[in-house]
Scaffold this active site. Structure first.
Site, PDB file in Angstrom:
ATOM      1  CG  PHE A 114     -32.811 -13.592  72.198  1.00 17.75           C
ATOM      2  CD1 PHE A 114     -32.553 -12.693  73.214  1.00 17.75           C
ATOM      3  CD2 PHE A 114     -34.097 -13.605  71.641  1.00 17.75           C
ATOM      4  CE1 PHE A 114     -33.550 -11.818  73.674  1.00 17.75           C
ATOM      5  CE2 PHE A 114     -35.097 -12.748  72.084  1.00 17.75           C
ATOM      6  CZ  PHE A 114     -34.822 -11.854  73.098  1.00 17.75           C
ATOM      7  CD  GLN A 227     -41.983 -19.227  70.205  1.00 18.60           C
ATOM      8  OE1 GLN A 227     -41.990 -18.009  70.085  1.00 18.60           O
ATOM      9  NE2 GLN A 227     -41.006 -19.974  69.742  1.00 18.60           N
ATOM     10  CG  HIS A 229     -42.094 -16.538  75.865  1.00 14.80           C
ATOM     11  ND1 HIS A 229     -41.340 -16.545  77.021  1.00 14.80           N
ATOM     12  CD2 HIS A 229     -41.421 -15.773  74.980  1.00 14.80           C
ATOM     13  CE1 HIS A 229     -40.259 -15.795  76.826  1.00 14.80           C
ATOM     14  NE2 HIS A 229     -40.288 -15.321  75.598  1.00 14.80           N
ATOM     15  CG  LEU A 239     -42.861 -11.825  76.778  1.00 12.24           C
ATOM     16  CD1 LEU A 239     -42.928 -13.321  76.582  1.00 12.24           C
ATOM     17  CD2 LEU A 239     -42.416 -11.152  75.496  1.00 12.24           C
ATOM     18  CD  GLU A 242     -35.431 -16.502  74.000  1.00  8.63           C
ATOM     19  OE1 GLU A 242     -36.558 -16.996  73.834  1.00  8.63           O
ATOM     20  OE2 GLU A 242     -34.517 -16.593  73.165  1.00  8.63           O
ATOM     21  NE  ARG A 273     -38.760 -17.101  72.659  1.00  6.55           N
ATOM     22  CZ  ARG A 273     -39.153 -15.954  72.140  1.00  6.55           C
ATOM     23  NH1 ARG A 273     -40.209 -15.907  71.359  1.00  6.55           N
ATOM     24  NH2 ARG A 273     -38.498 -14.847  72.411  1.00  6.55           N
ATOM     25  CG  HIS A 338     -44.677 -15.460  72.822  1.00  6.13           C
ATOM     26  ND1 HIS A 338     -44.963 -14.202  73.308  1.00  6.13           N
ATOM     27  CD2 HIS A 338     -43.525 -15.318  72.104  1.00  6.13           C
ATOM     28  CE1 HIS A 338     -44.029 -13.344  72.896  1.00  6.13           C
ATOM     29  NE2 HIS A 338     -43.161 -13.997  72.154  1.00  6.13           N
ATOM     30  NE  ARG A 373     -41.465 -15.874  67.145  1.00  7.02           N
ATOM     31  CZ  ARG A 373     -41.086 -14.868  67.949  1.00  7.02           C
ATOM     32  NH1 ARG A 373     -40.103 -14.056  67.615  1.00  7.02           N
ATOM     33  NH2 ARG A 373     -41.708 -14.680  69.099  1.00  7.02           N
TER      34      ARG A 373
HETATM   35  C1  LIG Z   1     -45.435  -9.445  74.164  1.00  7.21           C
HETATM   36  C2  LIG Z   1     -44.703  -9.780  72.895  1.00  7.21           C
HETATM   37  C3  LIG Z   1     -43.349  -9.563  72.803  1.00  7.21           C
HETATM   38  C4  LIG Z   1     -42.653  -9.881  71.637  1.00  7.21           C
HETATM   39  N1  LIG Z   1     -41.301  -9.661  71.589  1.00  7.21           N
HETATM   40  C5  LIG Z   1     -40.631  -9.946  70.435  1.00  7.21           C
HETATM   41  C6  LIG Z   1     -39.227  -9.681  70.327  1.00  7.21           C
HETATM   42  O1  LIG Z   1     -38.588  -9.155  71.254  1.00  7.21           O
HETATM   43  N2  LIG Z   1     -38.608 -10.001  69.183  1.00  7.21           N
HETATM   44  C7  LIG Z   1     -39.262 -10.557  68.109  1.00  7.21           C
HETATM   45  O2  LIG Z   1     -38.630 -10.819  67.095  1.00  7.21           O
HETATM   46  N3  LIG Z   1     -40.594 -10.799  68.187  1.00  7.21           N
HETATM   47  C8  LIG Z   1     -41.285 -10.491  69.313  1.00  7.21           C
HETATM   48  N4  LIG Z   1     -42.642 -10.729  69.368  1.00  7.21           N
HETATM   49  C9  LIG Z   1     -43.355 -11.141  68.148  1.00  7.21           C
HETATM   50  C10 LIG Z   1     -43.512  -9.921  67.217  1.00  7.21           C
HETATM   51  O3  LIG Z   1     -43.665  -8.754  67.976  1.00  7.21           O
HETATM   52  C11 LIG Z   1     -44.723 -10.065  66.298  1.00  7.21           C
HETATM   53  O4  LIG Z   1     -44.712 -11.312  65.669  1.00  7.21           O
HETATM   54  C12 LIG Z   1     -44.718  -8.977  65.213  1.00  7.21           C
HETATM   55  O5  LIG Z   1     -44.511  -7.703  65.770  1.00  7.21           O
HETATM   56  C13 LIG Z   1     -46.004  -9.025  64.421  1.00  7.21           C
HETATM   57  O6  LIG Z   1     -46.044  -7.936  63.550  1.00  7.21           O
HETATM   58  P1  LIG Z   1     -47.157  -7.864  62.420  1.00  7.21           P
HETATM   59  O7  LIG Z   1     -46.898  -6.613  61.652  1.00  7.21           O
HETATM   60  O8  LIG Z   1     -47.204  -9.133  61.687  1.00  7.21           O
HETATM   61  O9  LIG Z   1     -48.550  -7.737  63.219  1.00  7.21           O
HETATM   62  P2  LIG Z   1     -49.052  -6.782  64.389  1.00  7.21           P
HETATM   63  O10 LIG Z   1     -48.034  -5.842  64.886  1.00  7.21           O
HETATM   64  O11 LIG Z   1     -49.716  -7.666  65.374  1.00  7.21           O
HETATM   65  O12 LIG Z   1     -50.153  -5.889  63.649  1.00  7.21           O
HETATM   66  C14 LIG Z   1     -51.365  -6.412  63.179  1.00  7.21           C
HETATM   67  C15 LIG Z   1     -52.179  -5.295  62.553  1.00  7.21           C
HETATM   68  O13 LIG Z   1     -53.304  -5.846  61.890  1.00  7.21           O
HETATM   69  C16 LIG Z   1     -54.445  -5.045  62.125  1.00  7.21           C
HETATM   70  N5  LIG Z   1     -55.621  -5.906  61.981  1.00  7.21           N
HETATM   71  C17 LIG Z   1     -55.802  -7.169  62.444  1.00  7.21           C
HETATM   72  N6  LIG Z   1     -57.013  -7.640  62.081  1.00  7.21           N
HETATM   73  C18 LIG Z   1     -57.608  -6.666  61.354  1.00  7.21           C
HETATM   74  C19 LIG Z   1     -58.872  -6.532  60.709  1.00  7.21           C
HETATM   75  N7  LIG Z   1     -59.792  -7.511  60.740  1.00  7.21           N
HETATM   76  N8  LIG Z   1     -59.138  -5.370  60.074  1.00  7.21           N
HETATM   77  C20 LIG Z   1     -58.243  -4.357  60.048  1.00  7.21           C
HETATM   78  N9  LIG Z   1     -57.041  -4.427  60.648  1.00  7.21           N
HETATM   79  C21 LIG Z   1     -56.726  -5.562  61.284  1.00  7.21           C
HETATM   80  C22 LIG Z   1     -54.222  -4.519  63.522  1.00  7.21           C
HETATM   81  O14 LIG Z   1     -54.965  -3.325  63.722  1.00  7.21           O
HETATM   82  C23 LIG Z   1     -52.709  -4.271  63.521  1.00  7.21           C
HETATM   83  O15 LIG Z   1     -52.432  -2.986  63.009  1.00  7.21           O
HETATM   84  C24 LIG Z   1     -43.341 -10.425  70.538  1.00  7.21           C
HETATM   85  C25 LIG Z   1     -44.707 -10.643  70.628  1.00  7.21           C
HETATM   86  C26 LIG Z   1     -45.382 -10.342  71.799  1.00  7.21           C
HETATM   87  C27 LIG Z   1     -46.848 -10.646  71.872  1.00  7.21           C
END
Ligand SMILES: Cc1cc2nc3c(=O)[nH]c(=O)nc-3n(C[C@H](O)[C@H](O)[C@H](O)COP(=O)(O)OP(=O)(O)OC[C@H]3O[C@@H](n4cnc5c(N)ncnc54)[C@H](O)[C@@H]3O)c2cc1C
Length: 560
Positions: A114, A227, A229, A239, A242, A273, A338, A373
């Site tokens: 990566f 960031q 992407h 997306l 990568e 990135r 991203h 990142r």
């Molecule tokens: C398309 C894509 C691909 C990616 N690929 C990778 C990868 O391969 N490797 C990597 O390391 N990272 C990757 N990332 C980044 C990574 O996936 C995310 O940073 C990470 O999964 C975020 O997890 P989280 O638990 O912080 O939030 P999220 O999974 O975004 O969850 C947020 C939660 O908060 C809740 N929520 C939000 N606001 C409220 C509210 N007001 N009231 C109640 N609930 C609320 C939502 O319902 C949800 O359940 C990728 C991101 C994207 C967009």
């Protein structure tokens, strides 16, 4: 009047919220409030993989160095150490829980190269790593009996006497505003990509946690570091992982040149990135892109078998959304918002300046990613720190006094009135229009390359949108499933974040990681080797700074 109460309340059911809940559920009464069902959280969309130094040739120190260098030396090195040391154990934990990681011939967990990494250390489950991890982690939360409030939207944090008392939330199905008292609250609400018009993020990534924290007087950190992407699919902005370059994909301009040799001769397409995104944008700006402004990501030479095995999701997305089969044709790509490096100010235990409030995952800024990142480090952050912050919140709750129910009641009444006023306003501004204007402003004026005059203009536009928002109205006033109302409350959060991002980007007169100022084209460690803190004081955003925790890796020039 408060009828709901928990020891620990987690906002967000993505990987970080779930992992925290699993840590807490055996000893405390814990619940998760989430605006969408857990499995629709953005974690499910993660494609390329999760980093861990698993093999004997690799080491946590090497992973830590790559992360700190990738961050342009803004990451706090003590936090990076925790991340990288704990990486192999969280990968193995998830494997034992059932995550279907891709394998090598001899049965080990497969790892792909990566960007910015000295060693192929990204563990993956085909190109659907987040889908796999979220499902297994969700299963464990269910097995352990974690309580969920599905499709509840948290509207405010309740603060009194300098500590958290709980939250107010909208039950989307009924339209009721309900107070939930809690000794400790963990923000795990994900990123805020949708502040931009063009983003790889789910539509729900509106940065609610950051908005809630800001309004409760908690600072946000490093918001200017967004960031982009390198490879969003031209047109839809979906997306293209990568991992496609990790498997050997080439970036080509309209002259058929692998232009990365001009920008990162050693790492080429696998530079970090920020560097690849700027290279692509430069090719487009200088006329070496294709008509309509994009470059090609060429996978043809990988062959059909490898593409079908390692990148099946990418092939499907390219066919469905761009009409291009990567086995036969290159994919049109363009840099796209991203990830949010910044977020709620907290330390490596998720502790924020507000007693009883914790933050974890993409909504938090610990800061483990600094100014840029590395791919594969974010899934890792959610799991490593999900467990640590869960433990920390449990310990806090064990010794905390009961929350003040009156404070929660008062906040609930106030929120009902606020929402009622929005619902009753029949002829005000349309949220959808304001949201679109915010998105295009951020895309055009606070993007990959940043010009101070344009950013000053953007700040004025955002202020103007905020003023118009004061008179927002929505097309329907029903209580049940009023998604127009939810979108409007999200917009309030996003406008505050748009302001914080832009104000931070104007303040930071240097280039560092993903933040590139055309008028200050160099990093300036003397003035800006510092975190930015943005705090809302009497309705005004104030900027201050925080020292970076340096450590074993000396601050150096960053070349690849
Ligand atoms: C398309 C894509 C691909 C990616 N690929 C990778 C990868 O391969 N490797 C990597 O390391 N990272 C990757 N990332 C980044 C990574 O996936 C995310 O940073 C990470 O999964 C975020 O997890 P989280 O638990 O912080 O939030 P999220 O999974 O975004 O969850 C947020 C939660 O908060 C809740 N929520 C939000 N606001 C409220 C509210 N007001 N009231 C109640 N609930 C609320 C939502 O319902 C949800 O359940 C990728 C991101 C994207 C967009």
């Amino acid at each position: 009047m408060v009828n709901l109460k928990h020891d620990v309340l987690i906002i967000g059911a993505g990987l970080s919220g779930l992992r925290a809940a699993i840590e807490i559920v055996d000893t405390h009464d814990v619940a998760i409030v989430t605006k969408v069902h857990s499995l629709r959280s953005h974690s499910v969309a993660a494609q390329g993989g999760i980093n861990a130094a698993m093999s004997a040739e690799d080491s946590w120190e090497s992973h830590a160095f790559d992360t700190v260098k990738g961050s342009d030396y803004l990451a706090d090195q003590d936090v990076v150490e925790v991340l990288t040391k704990n990486a192999p154990s969280v990968v193995i934990e998830n494997e034992l829980w059932g995550t279907a990681f891709s394998r090598t011939e001899d049965g080990k967990i497969a790892q792909r190269p990566f960007g910015g990494a000295a060693y192929p250390r990204t563990c993956y489950a085909s190109d659907r790593t987040g889908h796999n991890l979220l499902h297994t982690t969700f299963e464990q939360a269910m097995r352990k009996g974690v309580k969920f409030y599905d499709e509840w939207f948290v509207t405010s944090l309740v603060r009194a006497e300098d500590r958290i008392m709980g939250v107010t939330a909208l039950e989307i199905a009924t339209g009721k505003v309900i107070g939930i008292a809690a000794k400790a609250v963990i923000l795990a609400t994900g990123g805020f990509g949708r502040v931009y018009g063009r983003s790889t993020n789910a539509l729900i990534n509106t940065g609610d946690g950051c908005g809630l924290a800001l309004r409760a007087g908690v600072p946000l950190k490093d918001m200017e570091f967004i960031q982009f992407h390198p490879t969003g699919l031209k047109g839809s902005n979906i997306l293209i992982t990568e991992g496609a370059r990790g498997e050997g994909g080439h970036l080509l301009n309209s002259k058929g040149e692998r232009f990365m040799k001009e920008y990162a001769p050693e790492k080429m397409e696998l530079a970090p990135r920020d560097i690849v995104a700027r290279a692509i944008q430069t090719e487009i700006n200088e006329g070496r892109g294709f008509d309509g402004g994009y470059v090609h990501l060429d996978l043809i030479h990988l062959g059909a078998a490898k593409i079908k095995e390692r990148l099946p999701g990418i092939r499907e997305i390219s066919i469905d959304f761009a009409g291009v089969d990567p086995i036969e044709e290159p994919i049109p790509v363009v840099p796209t918002q991203h990830y949010s490096m910044g977020g709620v100010d907290c330390d490596k235990n998720g502790t924020t300046p507000l007693k009883g409030l914790f933050a974890v995952g993409e909504t938090a800024c610990m800061s483990v990613h600094g100014a840029n990142r590395l791919g594969g480090n974010s899934l890792l952050e959610t799991l490593v720190f999900g467990s640590i912050v869960g433990k920390n919140a449990s310990e806090y709750a064990a010794n905390a006094e009961d929350p003040d129910a009156n404070a929660v009641d008062n906040a609930t009444f106030a929120m009902r009135e606020k929402i009622q006023a929005i619902l009753m306003n029949e002829s005000g501004e349309l949220g959808a229009e304001l949201r679109e204007l915010m998105g295009t402003t951020m895309d055009d004026d606070v993007g990959v390359f940043r010009d101070p005059e344009r950013m000053e203009g953007a700040l004025k536009v955002i202020k103007m949108i905020q003023e118009r928002f004061e008179n927002v109205s929505i097309p329907r006033s029903d209580d049940r499933f009023n998604y127009a109302l939810v979108r409007t409350l999200e917009l309030e959060n996003m406008l505050q974040l748009a302001y914080a991002i832009t104000a931070g980007a104007i303040w930071r007169e240097e280039c560092r990681g993903a933040h590139w100022r055309i008028d200050h084209p160099k990093r300036n460690d003397d003035r800006f080797l510092k975190h930015t803190l943005t705090t809302l004081i009497d309705g005004e955003m104030k900027i201050s700074t925080q020292d970076v925790n340096l450590g074993q890796f000396e601050v150096k020039e960053r070349t690849y």
